[in-house]
Design a protein around this motif. Sequence first.
Motif, short mmCIF file in Angstrom:
data_model
loop_
_atom_site.label_atom_id
_atom_site.label_comp_id
_atom_site.label_asym_id
_atom_site.label_seq_id
_atom_site.Cartn_x
_atom_site.Cartn_y
_atom_site.Cartn_z
N TYR A 271 0.81 -1.22 0.00
CA TYR A 271 0.00 0.00 0.00
C TYR A 271 0.84 1.27 0.00
N SER B 115 2.73 2.30 -2.37
CA SER B 115 3.05 2.72 -3.73
C SER B 115 2.38 4.06 -4.04
N SER B 116 2.78 4.67 -5.12
CA SER B 116 2.29 6.00 -5.47
C SER B 116 0.81 6.00 -5.86
N ARG B 117 0.28 4.86 -6.29
CA ARG B 117 -1.13 4.85 -6.69
C ARG B 117 -2.07 4.99 -5.50
N PHE B 118 -1.61 4.72 -4.29
CA PHE B 118 -2.43 4.88 -3.09
C PHE B 118 -2.23 6.24 -2.43
N GLN B 119 -1.22 7.01 -2.86
CA GLN B 119 -0.95 8.30 -2.24
C GLN B 119 -2.04 9.31 -2.57
N TYR C 220 -2.41 8.15 2.57
CA TYR C 220 -2.69 7.08 1.61
C TYR C 220 -4.17 6.75 1.70
#
Length: 115
Positions: A69, A71-75, A94
Amino acid sequence: MKKILTTIALSLSALMATSAMAATDHRYDDQQRYNHTQDNRWDNNNRYDNKRVNPSRDWRVGQTLPRQYSSSRFQVSDREARRLAKTGRYQQWYKVNGDYVLVNERTNRIIRIQN
């Protein structure tokens, strides 16, 4: 005539009795149960592997955020639009399954969880 009716009645009852006995064959049921236990959909361990994470229930403040979790896609980049508290130094929000998690970037520990 009475003899013919008796014969027909007896043959019908015998036919019904044999079909009832064939319907209660338990060997087929055992085979079905065996197939279900071999199928992965019925494996209890597999159902927990695909479980959705609910941060507000599954995680607590002070725990480490799982690496998957971070990773940048959850930020979360639009903190103000989502009405989240201002982040401090080395902190990042996040979004995981609808909940917001504030994490210390250096230690990867959860600071705050907001629904």
